[in-house]
Design a protein around this motif. Sequence first.
Motif, PDB file in Angstrom:
ATOM      1  N   GLY A 151       0.812  -1.216   0.000  1.00  0.00           N
ATOM      2  CA  GLY A 151       0.000   0.000   0.000  1.00  0.00           C
ATOM      3  C   GLY A 151       0.843   1.262   0.000  1.00  0.00           C
TER       4      GLY A 151
ATOM      5  N   LEU B 143       3.934   1.577  -0.942  1.00  0.00           N
ATOM      6  CA  LEU B 143       4.678   1.662  -2.189  1.00  0.00           C
ATOM      7  C   LEU B 143       3.788   2.223  -3.296  1.00  0.00           C
ATOM      8  CD1 LEU B 143       7.501   0.822  -3.252  1.00  0.00           C
ATOM      9  CD2 LEU B 143       6.493  -1.332  -3.946  1.00  0.00           C
ATOM     10  N   GLN B 144       2.559   1.722  -3.336  1.00  0.00           N
ATOM     11  CA  GLN B 144       1.649   2.170  -4.385  1.00  0.00           C
ATOM     12  C   GLN B 144       1.273   3.639  -4.244  1.00  0.00           C
ATOM     13  OE1 GLN B 144      -0.836  -1.159  -4.224  1.00  0.00           O
ATOM     14  NE2 GLN B 144      -0.211  -1.891  -6.248  1.00  0.00           N
TER      15      GLN B 144
ATOM     16  N   ILE C  74       3.198   5.978  -3.316  1.00  0.00           N
ATOM     17  CA  ILE C  74       4.281   6.747  -3.946  1.00  0.00           C
ATOM     18  C   ILE C  74       4.153   6.705  -5.473  1.00  0.00           C
ATOM     19  CG2 ILE C  74       6.787   6.919  -4.266  1.00  0.00           C
ATOM     20  CD1 ILE C  74       7.084   5.646  -1.470  1.00  0.00           C
ATOM     21  N   LEU C  75       3.904   5.500  -5.996  1.00  0.00           N
ATOM     22  CA  LEU C  75       3.815   5.346  -7.451  1.00  0.00           C
ATOM     23  C   LEU C  75       2.646   6.150  -8.038  1.00  0.00           C
ATOM     24  CD1 LEU C  75       4.564   1.529  -7.826  1.00  0.00           C
ATOM     25  CD2 LEU C  75       6.116   3.424  -8.275  1.00  0.00           C
ATOM     26  N   HIS C  76       1.606   6.331  -7.256  1.00  0.00           N
ATOM     27  CA  HIS C  76       0.423   7.036  -7.765  1.00  0.00           C
ATOM     28  C   HIS C  76       0.494   8.558  -7.622  1.00  0.00           C
ATOM     29  CE1 HIS C  76      -1.967   3.073  -7.345  1.00  0.00           C
ATOM     30  NE2 HIS C  76      -1.428   3.193  -8.541  1.00  0.00           N
ATOM     31  N   GLN C  77       1.546   9.060  -6.963  1.00  0.00           N
ATOM     32  CA  GLN C  77       1.668  10.507  -6.811  1.00  0.00           C
ATOM     33  C   GLN C  77       2.171  11.116  -8.118  1.00  0.00           C
ATOM     34  OE1 GLN C  77       3.630  10.339  -2.712  1.00  0.00           O
ATOM     35  NE2 GLN C  77       2.919  12.460  -2.796  1.00  0.00           N
ATOM     36  N   GLU C  78       1.231  11.702  -8.856  1.00  0.00           N
ATOM     37  CA  GLU C  78       1.529  12.242 -10.190  1.00  0.00           C
ATOM     38  C   GLU C  78       2.619  13.313 -10.145  1.00  0.00           C
ATOM     39  OE1 GLU C  78      -0.016  11.430 -13.117  1.00  0.00           O
ATOM     40  OE2 GLU C  78      -1.347   9.917 -12.241  1.00  0.00           O
TER      41      GLU C  78
ATOM     42  N   LEU D 259       5.242  13.691  -8.473  1.00  0.00           N
ATOM     43  CA  LEU D 259       6.641  13.344  -8.236  1.00  0.00           C
ATOM     44  C   LEU D 259       7.382  13.059  -9.542  1.00  0.00           C
ATOM     45  CD1 LEU D 259       6.394  10.872  -5.196  1.00  0.00           C
ATOM     46  CD2 LEU D 259       7.081  13.268  -5.151  1.00  0.00           C
TER      47      LEU D 259
ATOM     48  N   ILE E 266      11.079   5.689  -2.585  1.00  0.00           N
ATOM     49  CA  ILE E 266      11.009   4.221  -2.498  1.00  0.00           C
ATOM     50  C   ILE E 266      12.234   3.670  -1.768  1.00  0.00           C
ATOM     51  CG2 ILE E 266      11.068   2.090  -3.865  1.00  0.00           C
ATOM     52  CD1 ILE E 266       9.310   3.525  -5.944  1.00  0.00           C
TER      53      ILE E 266
END
Lengths: 421, 421
Positions: B86, B88-89, B91-95, B97, B106
Motif C-alpha cells: 500500500g 509503495l503504491q 508513492i507510485l500514484h503521486q503524479e 513526483l 522508495i
Amino acid sequence: MSRYNTSDDSCDKTSLLMQLCADRYYISPEAFHTRTCTYGPLGTELKKNIIEQWTSAVRSRAYVFGITTSVQSRMCEESVRIVNVGDLQEILHQESLSKKEASQKIQTLMKASVSVRTSLLQGALQQYIQALELVNRTLPFGLAETGLCHHSDSQLRHSSGCSFEVTESSLVWFCSPRTSSQWMDYWAHQRLQWWRKFALGPSDFDMCNVVDEELKEGASHGVKVLYKFPWGLETLETLWSLGDTLLLKTHQGTCTKLQCRDGRKSVVPHVISVSANMDRGMLAYLFNSFQLMKKTDNKQKLNQRMVLKLHPTLTPVKVALDMGRGSSSELRQVCEGLFQEFLEAGISTWPGYLDTMSLSLENLHTKYDEMGVLFTVMVSESTLKGGLLLVRNRDTTIRETMHISEIKFFLLKYISASENF
Amino acid sequence: MSRYNTSDDSCDKTSLLMQLCADRYYISPEAFHTRTCTYGPLGTELKKNIIEQWTSAVRSRAYVFGITTSVQSRMCEESVRIVNVGDLQEILHQESLSKKEASQKIQTLMKASVSVRTSLLQGALQQYIQALELVNRTLPFGLAETGLCHHSDSQLRHSSGCSFEVTESSLVWFCSPRTSSQWMDYWAHQRLQWWRKFALGPSDFDMCNVVDEELKEGASHGVKVLYKFPWGLETLETLWSLGDTLLLKTHQGTCTKLQCRDGRKSVVPHVISVSANMDRGMLAYLFNSFQLMKKTDNKQKLNQRMVLKLHPTLTPVKVALDMGRGSSSELRQVCEGLFQEFLEAGISTWPGYLDTMSLSLENLHTKYDEMGVLFTVMVSESTLKGGLLLVRNRDTTIRETMHISEIKFFLLKYISASENF
C-alpha cells in the motif's frame, strides 16, 4: 515505607514487572525498544508450555488434527508482502525507463511477490477437501495449527505487546449447520475455562460478545476472551461463527465436493474459527501471576518481595538445584546425578549448582521467586551423610527436608496434581 | 510381474513415495506445485517429533537454554524484506513526483522496512550478553532455537524440497578457545549419531568436511551432515567453527563485556554454530523409512506392499483403534475408553473406529502401513466377552492377542525401549 501500593499504583506495578521480565530472562530487553517478540530462555519455555496446553486442550476431541500451512498467503488483497529489494533496486537504477514504465515494472514485481498470512484461517479452509477424505466426510472435525502470522500496522493500532509478528494458535471446526450454534457455545465456554484454569486470579479473564459493527466478514456471531491488563482490556482469543460463506468462497463452484454426511442428509458444514494470540496470552499470565508483597527484613527495613506465581504446569523452571556448604566436588556430583534424573523425567531444572558466584540463601530465594521457580532443592553435607535434601516451596515459602530417593516422585506428583485443580 | 524394482528404479520409488505422502496426509498435494511447506496431519506430527528429539538431544547438557528471536533481522545487507505494498503504491500514484523523487522515496521506504532472517545465528549472537549474565560468565554454554527462516532464491539454486520458508533448528555453542576444536569434533560426532539413531538405514546418513572455497565468512572449519536421496546428496545439518570474529562484529567495540572465565584467565569465547534444516530432515526420514516389497496375494497376483517404517519415537501415529464385528455401539464405547486412556498417556492414537466406511482387514493394514502406524488394535466381540484385543505389529506383521488391561503399558514400554536401541 514502600513506594509501592498494590491496590492502585498499577503503572508502577507494570514497570516493575517489565523490569523483572528483562532481568529474569523472560523477555529480552531489546524487545521493549524494537517491539519484537524476542524472548529469553524462561519466556521461550513459558510460551512453549502455554502452546502445548492450548493444543492438547483443543485436541482432546477425537477428530482434531494438526496441520502446517505456509506463511505465504494466496489472498491477493493482502498488502504485506515479501520482496527482494535487489530486484526493486534494479528497476529504479535503469536510467532508460520513464517513470510510467518503472512504475509498471514495479507493479508487476509486486504482483509476483508473495504475501504473508495475517491469520491461520485461510490455510485451514484450503486444506478442508483433503481433510474430508481423512475423516470420510464425517462431521464434526477440526484442524489445529500454531504458527507465525504477520499483522500489518493497521491491525495493531489499538494493541500492546508484540507487534508485526505474532504466534497464533488456531482451531478451525467444521460441524453440521444444525449444531453450529451449540458448538459455538461449547467452544466459547471451553476456551474461557481453559484460560482460567491456569490463572492465579481467574476473574481477570473474561468473555464478551463482539458487537455487530466489529463482526468479521462472513461471521454471524463473534465472542472474545479478554484479559484485564493494568491499562485496560485486551483480546486474547477470538471465536467466529462463520457459516459456510468463507468455505464456499475458498473452494469456488465446487459445492458437491464440499459436502459431508449429517445423518442421512448431505450438507456443506458450518465453520467455527477459534484463534488465540499466544504472545499476548503469555503476557496475560505474567501479569496475572505477578505478586508484589511488602515484608520486613531482620533489620526492620521494609522491602518488597516479588513472586511470579505461575501455574505449576506453565512455569518454565520447576526446580532449581543448588549446593549448600560442604565438600564441593562431592556435592556437585550429587547435583549432576539429580539433574540427569530430573531431565530424563521431563522435569525442567535450573542448574544453580554451576553458578560459581555464591549468593546468600535469601538472595537466592529472591532470584528464584522472581523467576517463578516452583521448588528450590538444596544439596548439602547432610545429603552426603543421610541422603536428606532441603526443599523449599515457592508459594508457601516453607522449607522441609526430604529423602533424595523421594524427590523425583514428589515433584512429578505435585505437578500432575496441580493440573486437576 | 511387478513394475517396481527396488534396486535401481529410484525414480519410480521417489514418485511412489511422493504419491504416498500426498495420499496419507504427510504432505499436502498443493505443496508439490507451489513448493511451499504445507503438511497434512501426519507430516505436522512427524516434523514436531523430529524437532522435539533434536531439541532434547542438544539440551541434554546442563547449560543449554532455549531462546526466541525475532524473524525480523537487523542485518542491513539482507535483501529479502517485508514491505507494505500500500505504501509503495501510494508513492507510485503521486503524479506530481518526478522519477528521481519517487525513486528516492522508495529507497527510503525500503530502508525503513524490516528484513527477514535467513538463519538463526545472528539472533543468538545478539542475545549473548544477556546469556552471559545467566550463566555468570561460565563456559561452555549454548543457546538453542527452532524457527522459521526465509531463504532467498540464490540460496536455493541447488536444493530440493521446500523453498523460501524453512524451519531451522539451531544450537550456538560458546566455549573456551582452548577447547573449541574438541567441541567441534564432539558436536559433529553427536549430530551424526543422532540422525542415525532414528534411521532404518543409518548408512544413508553421512558426514563430510566443507571444502575451503565453501567456508562461511569467519569460519575456520565446517562439517556437513548429508543424506543420500535418490537424486543425490543433500545437506541436512551444518556445523561451523566460527572463532570469535562474528561475535566481536555483532558487539562492536565491547570486547571486555564479552569476556568469560576460563579457569583463571578471561577470554572471549569461540563460537560453534550447529544448524539443521528440519523440512529436509523430515524428507530424509521419509525416504529412509520407505520400504517397497513385492508380495503375492491369495489369488496369486503379484502386488507391492508399501510401508513407512518410521522409528517408533518419530512415527506420527503410534496406534490405530478399530472395531471388528459385533454390537457396534458397545464396541464403540470400548474404543472411546481406550482412546481417552491413550490420549492421557501421551500415545498418539488414530480413531479408526469413527470411520463409517468399513474396509477389509487387508485394506486397513495396507492403509496403516502406508501411514506408518506402529500398532493396529482391533476391538471385537471377544473384547466384550473376555477383554481380549487383537494387536498387529507394523514391522513384523504378526498379530497377537492381548488383554485390554495390558495394552497401554505394552505400548509405552515398546516405544520407550526403542529409544535406547
